[in-house]
Design a protein around this motif. Structure first.
Motif, PDB file in Angstrom:
ATOM      1  N   ALA A  60       0.857  -1.193   0.000  1.00  0.00           N
ATOM      2  CA  ALA A  60       0.000   0.000   0.000  1.00  0.00           C
ATOM      3  C   ALA A  60       0.890   1.238   0.000  1.00  0.00           C
ATOM      4  O   ALA A  60       2.012   1.204   0.513  1.00  0.00           O
ATOM      5  CB  ALA A  60      -0.909   0.007   1.225  1.00  0.00           C
ATOM      6  N   ILE A  61       0.390   2.304  -0.584  1.00  0.00           N
ATOM      7  CA  ILE A  61       1.114   3.570  -0.599  1.00  0.00           C
ATOM      8  C   ILE A  61       0.327   4.557   0.254  1.00  0.00           C
ATOM      9  O   ILE A  61      -0.914   4.512   0.288  1.00  0.00           O
ATOM     10  CB  ILE A  61       1.333   4.068  -2.046  1.00  0.00           C
ATOM     11  N   ASP A  62       1.032   5.435   0.952  1.00  0.00           N
ATOM     12  CA  ASP A  62       0.337   6.373   1.836  1.00  0.00           C
ATOM     13  C   ASP A  62      -0.334   7.495   1.047  1.00  0.00           C
ATOM     14  O   ASP A  62      -0.157   7.617  -0.164  1.00  0.00           O
ATOM     15  CB  ASP A  62       1.283   6.914   2.906  1.00  0.00           C
ATOM     16  N   CYS A  63      -1.099   8.303   1.757  1.00  0.00           N
ATOM     17  CA  CYS A  63      -1.923   9.348   1.126  1.00  0.00           C
ATOM     18  C   CYS A  63      -1.102  10.409   0.397  1.00  0.00           C
ATOM     19  O   CYS A  63      -1.596  11.036  -0.532  1.00  0.00           O
ATOM     20  CB  CYS A  63      -2.820  10.004   2.167  1.00  0.00           C
ATOM     21  N   ASP A  64       0.152  10.602   0.796  1.00  0.00           N
ATOM     22  CA  ASP A  64       1.022  11.578   0.124  1.00  0.00           C
ATOM     23  C   ASP A  64       1.795  10.972  -1.043  1.00  0.00           C
ATOM     24  O   ASP A  64       2.475  11.683  -1.775  1.00  0.00           O
ATOM     25  CB  ASP A  64       2.031  12.176   1.119  1.00  0.00           C
ATOM     26  N   GLY A  65       1.732   9.650  -1.167  1.00  0.00           N
ATOM     27  CA  GLY A  65       2.441   8.970  -2.249  1.00  0.00           C
ATOM     28  C   GLY A  65       3.942   8.924  -2.060  1.00  0.00           C
ATOM     29  O   GLY A  65       4.675   8.804  -3.036  1.00  0.00           O
ATOM     30  N   ASP A  66       4.392   8.981  -0.783  1.00  0.00           N
ATOM     31  CA  ASP A  66       5.844   9.009  -0.567  1.00  0.00           C
ATOM     32  C   ASP A  66       6.364   7.960   0.406  1.00  0.00           C
ATOM     33  O   ASP A  66       7.538   7.964   0.759  1.00  0.00           O
ATOM     34  CB  ASP A  66       6.301  10.403  -0.138  1.00  0.00           C
ATOM     35  N   THR A  67       5.507   7.041   0.848  1.00  0.00           N
ATOM     36  CA  THR A  67       5.929   5.955   1.734  1.00  0.00           C
ATOM     37  C   THR A  67       5.106   4.720   1.411  1.00  0.00           C
ATOM     38  O   THR A  67       3.903   4.815   1.163  1.00  0.00           O
ATOM     39  CB  THR A  67       5.730   6.327   3.219  1.00  0.00           C
ATOM     40  N   LEU A  68       5.769   3.564   1.430  1.00  0.00           N
ATOM     41  CA  LEU A  68       5.099   2.294   1.172  1.00  0.00           C
ATOM     42  C   LEU A  68       4.939   1.499   2.461  1.00  0.00           C
ATOM     43  O   LEU A  68       5.795   1.578   3.356  1.00  0.00           O
ATOM     44  CB  LEU A  68       5.906   1.462   0.176  1.00  0.00           C
ATOM     45  N   LEU A  69       3.883   0.720   2.541  1.00  0.00           N
ATOM     46  CA  LEU A  69       3.685  -0.254   3.600  1.00  0.00           C
ATOM     47  C   LEU A  69       3.648  -1.620   2.935  1.00  0.00           C
ATOM     48  O   LEU A  69       2.756  -1.901   2.127  1.00  0.00           O
ATOM     49  CB  LEU A  69       2.389   0.006   4.367  1.00  0.00           C
ATOM     50  N   ILE A  70       4.641  -2.445   3.256  1.00  0.00           N
ATOM     51  CA  ILE A  70       4.763  -3.780   2.667  1.00  0.00           C
ATOM     52  C   ILE A  70       4.416  -4.794   3.756  1.00  0.00           C
ATOM     53  O   ILE A  70       5.049  -4.813   4.812  1.00  0.00           O
ATOM     54  CB  ILE A  70       6.207  -4.049   2.169  1.00  0.00           C
ATOM     55  N   THR A  71       3.421  -5.621   3.512  1.00  0.00           N
ATOM     56  CA  THR A  71       3.055  -6.674   4.452  1.00  0.00           C
ATOM     57  C   THR A  71       3.610  -7.987   3.916  1.00  0.00           C
ATOM     58  O   THR A  71       3.383  -8.324   2.748  1.00  0.00           O
ATOM     59  CB  THR A  71       1.527  -6.756   4.618  1.00  0.00           C
ATOM     60  N   VAL A  72       4.355  -8.704   4.779  1.00  0.00           N
ATOM     61  CA  VAL A  72       5.067  -9.894   4.325  1.00  0.00           C
ATOM     62  C   VAL A  72       4.874 -11.071   5.274  1.00  0.00           C
ATOM     63  O   VAL A  72       4.564 -10.894   6.443  1.00  0.00           O
ATOM     64  CB  VAL A  72       6.596  -9.624   4.208  1.00  0.00           C
ATOM     65  N   GLU A  73       5.089 -12.261   4.734  1.00  0.00           N
ATOM     66  CA  GLU A  73       5.303 -13.443   5.553  1.00  0.00           C
ATOM     67  C   GLU A  73       6.813 -13.575   5.667  1.00  0.00           C
ATOM     68  O   GLU A  73       7.507 -13.753   4.653  1.00  0.00           O
ATOM     69  CB  GLU A  73       4.690 -14.679   4.917  1.00  0.00           C
ATOM     70  N   GLN A  74       7.318 -13.452   6.872  1.00  0.00           N
ATOM     71  CA  GLN A  74       8.758 -13.444   7.127  1.00  0.00           C
ATOM     72  C   GLN A  74       9.241 -14.849   7.450  1.00  0.00           C
ATOM     73  O   GLN A  74       8.678 -15.523   8.309  1.00  0.00           O
ATOM     74  CB  GLN A  74       9.058 -12.508   8.307  1.00  0.00           C
ATOM     75  N   THR A  75      10.288 -15.292   6.777  1.00  0.00           N
ATOM     76  CA  THR A  75      10.950 -16.551   7.085  1.00  0.00           C
ATOM     77  C   THR A  75      12.251 -16.213   7.801  1.00  0.00           C
ATOM     78  O   THR A  75      13.093 -15.508   7.247  1.00  0.00           O
ATOM     79  CB  THR A  75      11.270 -17.340   5.799  1.00  0.00           C
ATOM     80  N   GLY A  76      12.405 -16.653   9.031  1.00  0.00           N
ATOM     81  CA  GLY A  76      13.614 -16.337   9.793  1.00  0.00           C
ATOM     82  C   GLY A  76      13.606 -14.902  10.277  1.00  0.00           C
ATOM     83  O   GLY A  76      12.567 -14.264  10.385  1.00  0.00           O
ATOM     84  N   ALA A  77      14.797 -14.400  10.564  1.00  0.00           N
ATOM     85  CA  ALA A  77      14.966 -13.053  11.114  1.00  0.00           C
ATOM     86  C   ALA A  77      14.851 -12.004  10.017  1.00  0.00           C
ATOM     87  O   ALA A  77      15.338 -12.198   8.914  1.00  0.00           O
ATOM     88  CB  ALA A  77      16.325 -12.942  11.795  1.00  0.00           C
ATOM     89  N   ALA A  78      14.221 -10.881  10.344  1.00  0.00           N
ATOM     90  CA  ALA A  78      14.173  -9.761   9.397  1.00  0.00           C
ATOM     91  C   ALA A  78      15.417  -8.891   9.519  1.00  0.00           C
ATOM     92  O   ALA A  78      15.834  -8.266   8.558  1.00  0.00           O
ATOM     93  CB  ALA A  78      12.921  -8.922   9.638  1.00  0.00           C
ATOM     94  N   CYS A  79      15.998  -8.850  10.707  1.00  0.00           N
ATOM     95  CA  CYS A  79      17.138  -7.969  10.966  1.00  0.00           C
ATOM     96  C   CYS A  79      18.467  -8.675  10.698  1.00  0.00           C
ATOM     97  O   CYS A  79      18.618  -9.865  10.988  1.00  0.00           O
ATOM     98  CB  CYS A  79      17.096  -7.494  12.419  1.00  0.00           C
ATOM     99  N   HIS A  80      19.430  -7.917  10.183  1.00  0.00           N
ATOM    100  CA  HIS A  80      20.755  -8.489   9.909  1.00  0.00           C
ATOM    101  C   HIS A  80      21.478  -8.920  11.183  1.00  0.00           C
ATOM    102  O   HIS A  80      22.435  -9.675  11.128  1.00  0.00           O
ATOM    103  CB  HIS A  80      21.617  -7.491   9.120  1.00  0.00           C
ATOM    104  N   THR A  81      20.972  -8.478  12.360  1.00  0.00           N
ATOM    105  CA  THR A  81      21.575  -8.872  13.635  1.00  0.00           C
ATOM    106  C   THR A  81      21.128 -10.255  14.082  1.00  0.00           C
ATOM    107  O   THR A  81      21.633 -10.786  15.062  1.00  0.00           O
ATOM    108  CB  THR A  81      21.200  -7.871  14.743  1.00  0.00           C
ATOM    109  N   GLY A  82      20.131 -10.800  13.383  1.00  0.00           N
ATOM    110  CA  GLY A  82      19.573 -12.091  13.765  1.00  0.00           C
ATOM    111  C   GLY A  82      18.291 -11.973  14.561  1.00  0.00           C
ATOM    112  O   GLY A  82      17.662 -12.982  14.879  1.00  0.00           O
TER     113      GLY A  82
END
Length: 95
Positions: A60-82
């Motif tokens: 989805a894109i916000d009302c100003d058209g300058d930010t996205l919201l991505i909804t995901v199914e995450q496998t494992g860690a999202a962060c590079h720190t683990g």
């Protein structure tokens, strides 16, 4: 533009990444989260090397058209720190 990445089902914010038109196009056509790395000056598919993939459920894109919201199914860690999410360091709020 910034892309806020949220976990499908829990609503937990996992990370913030960057997308340009091409990264968004690749994400929408493949169903795999593809971002623009400002530091490496290249595209990257989340999980391509780590196995910690993001399968896109919605965009989805916000009302100003300058930010996205991505909804995901995450496998494992999202962060590079683990960590599962990049937002694991609380800050103290006065009040």
């Amino acid at each position: 533009m910034p892309a806020v990445v949220q976990e499908h089902g829990t609503g937990q914010v996992l990370m913030l990444a960057w997308m340009d038109d091409e990264a968004l196009h690749r994400t929408l056509t493949t169903g795999r989260a593809t971002y623009w790395s400002r530091s490496r000056n290249s595209y990257w598919v989340k999980g391509e090397t780590s196995g910690h993939a993001q399968h896109v459920k919605s965009v989805a894109i916000d009302c100003d058209g300058d930010t996205l919201l991505i909804t995901v199914e995450q496998t494992g860690a999202a962060c590079h720190t683990g960590n599962h999410t990049c937002f694991f360091t609380p800050l103290e709020v006065a009040g």
